[in-house]
Design an enzyme around this catalytic site. Structure first.
Site, PDB file in Angstrom:
ATOM      1  N   ASP A  71       0.835  -1.208   0.000  1.00 13.71           N
ATOM      2  CA  ASP A  71       0.000   0.000   0.000  1.00 13.71           C
ATOM      3  C   ASP A  71       0.869   1.259   0.000  1.00 13.71           C
ATOM      4  O   ASP A  71       0.345   2.371  -0.037  1.00 13.71           O
ATOM      5  CB  ASP A  71      -1.013  -0.004   1.160  1.00 13.71           C
ATOM      6  N   SER A  72       2.210   1.079  -0.019  1.00 15.81           N
ATOM      7  CA  SER A  72       3.106   2.207  -0.292  1.00 15.81           C
ATOM      8  C   SER A  72       2.788   2.817  -1.651  1.00 15.81           C
ATOM      9  O   SER A  72       3.228   3.930  -1.950  1.00 15.81           O
ATOM     10  CB  SER A  72       4.572   1.747  -0.256  1.00 15.81           C
ATOM     11  N   ASP A 123      -0.956  -6.346  -0.303  1.00 18.39           N
ATOM     12  CA  ASP A 123      -1.159  -5.670   0.987  1.00 18.39           C
ATOM     13  C   ASP A 123      -2.648  -5.414   1.223  1.00 18.39           C
ATOM     14  O   ASP A 123      -3.330  -4.875   0.346  1.00 18.39           O
ATOM     15  CB  ASP A 123      -0.452  -4.310   0.942  1.00 18.39           C
ATOM     16  N   GLU A 171      -0.937  -5.498   8.832  1.00 18.05           N
ATOM     17  CA  GLU A 171      -0.126  -4.879   9.880  1.00 18.05           C
ATOM     18  C   GLU A 171      -0.790  -5.060  11.235  1.00 18.05           C
ATOM     19  O   GLU A 171      -2.004  -4.864  11.361  1.00 18.05           O
ATOM     20  CB  GLU A 171       0.030  -3.374   9.592  1.00 18.05           C
ATOM     21  N   GLU A 201       9.685  -3.853  10.440  1.00 19.00           N
ATOM     22  CA  GLU A 201      10.020  -2.541   9.866  1.00 19.00           C
ATOM     23  C   GLU A 201      10.405  -1.540  10.956  1.00 19.00           C
ATOM     24  O   GLU A 201       9.702  -1.405  11.975  1.00 19.00           O
ATOM     25  CB  GLU A 201       8.816  -1.998   9.079  1.00 19.00           C
TER      26      GLU A 201
HETATM   27  O1  KIV Z   1       3.570  -1.078   1.545  1.00 15.17           O
HETATM   28  C1  KIV Z   1       4.764  -1.376   1.579  1.00 15.17           C
HETATM   29  O2  KIV Z   1       5.544  -1.073   0.676  1.00 15.17           O
HETATM   30  C2  KIV Z   1       5.252  -2.099   2.743  1.00 15.17           C
HETATM   31  C3  KIV Z   1       6.732  -2.314   2.841  1.00 15.17           C
HETATM   32  C4  KIV Z   1       7.391  -1.059   3.244  1.00 15.17           C
HETATM   33  C5  KIV Z   1       7.082  -3.438   3.751  1.00 15.17           C
HETATM   34  O3  KIV Z   1       4.496  -2.476   3.587  1.00 15.17           O
END
Ligand code: KIV
Length: 265
Positions: free
Chosen positions: A45-46, A84, A116, A183
């Site tokens: 979700d980045s 994610d 998460e 993280e």
């Molecule tokens: O969304 C993402 O890119 C992540 C990574 C930073 C582990 O959760």
């Protein structure tokens, strides 16, 4: 070619062979990441930050993650694919969380989901695992909790916080997680967690002792010169490469140097 499985990742970790993982959001980069021999891709979700331009990951929707998962799945054949679960898609009731995870796998074409949170997520992880959905956990500086943390701050720094994180890690493993992202925590804590668990740990900003490492692809490629946290190593300066190339194109169009005779029919 068959995709790398959860079982293969666990075997590599057991053999001491480090797992390589990057984020990816589209078919073109997925093809390149596959060609580079990376083991696993996280459609993270980045994408809310690096693709959509948000300040954090919270606005990302399940439909948006599914869209990017499908693009990545079409672009590569071998890497293990993890989608994610975005903020708000698994924090409610367990039934809803399981259905959202199933949608992500079914419509996104990924092999596993990531979520998460610590021990409080155990009931939904148990249900997902029983439903045949492999779950990757994520502890430490979990970006969906940025407002609760009051910013992107290293977690697990006090003795109490470190013990809590270790207990959460054990709870996630017991609930059925097949791997765990760590993280933004001290390297010594990541080493302790990795030694305590049978499942692979994958670190980002968590030092060298995890069973694997993950980075946001745009970060390791150096696509944003403004972003330079301590944990990040940039393996390229694509910001410069891209701006130089596009500037050169623009100048040649204006000067009439492009298209030349060899580019014309
Ligand atoms: O969304 C993402 O890119 C992540 C990574 C930073 C582990 O959760």
């Amino acid at each position: 070619m068959k995709r790398i499985s959860t079982r293969q990742l666990r075997k590599w970790a057991g053999d001491g062979r480090k797992i390589t993982m990057v984020t990816c959001y589209d078919a073109t980069f997925a093809r390149l990441v596959d060609a580079a021999g990376v083991d696993a891709i996280l459609i993270g979700d980045s994408l809310g930050m690096v693709i959509q331009g948000h300040a954090h990951t919270l606005p990302v929707t399940l439909d948006e993650v599914i869209y990017h998962c499908r693009a990545v799945a079409r672009g590569c054949a071998r890497p293990h694919l993890v989608g994610d679960l975005p903020f708000g898609t698994y924090q409610g009731n367990v039934d809803e969380a399981v259905m959202n995870a199933a949608r992500l796998m079914k419509e996104g074409g990924v092999q596993a989901v990531k979520l998460e949170g610590g021990a409080h997520c155990a009931p939904m992880i148990e249900r997902m695992t029983r439903a045949g959905i492999p779950v990757m956990g994520h502890l430490g500086l979990t970006p969906q909790s940025v407002h609760q943390f009051g910013g992107y701050r290293i977690q697990g720094k006090t003795v109490d916080a470190a013990e809590r994180l270790l207990a959460d890690a054990r709870a996630l493993q017991d609930a059925g997680c097949y791997a765990l992202v760590l993280e933004g925590i001290p390297a010594a804590l990541a080493e302790r967690v990795s030694a305590a668990l049978a499942i692979p740990t994958i670190g980002i900003g968590a030092g060298p002792h995890c069973d694997g490492q993950v980075l946001v692809l745009y970060d390791l490629l150096g696509l944003d010169g403004r972003f330079a946290p301590k944990f990040l190593k940039k393996y390229a300066d694509l910001e410069r490469v891209v701006t130089d190339a596009v500037r050169a194109y623009g100048e040649e169009v204006k000067s009439g140097a492009f298209p030349a005779a060899e580019h014309s029919h």
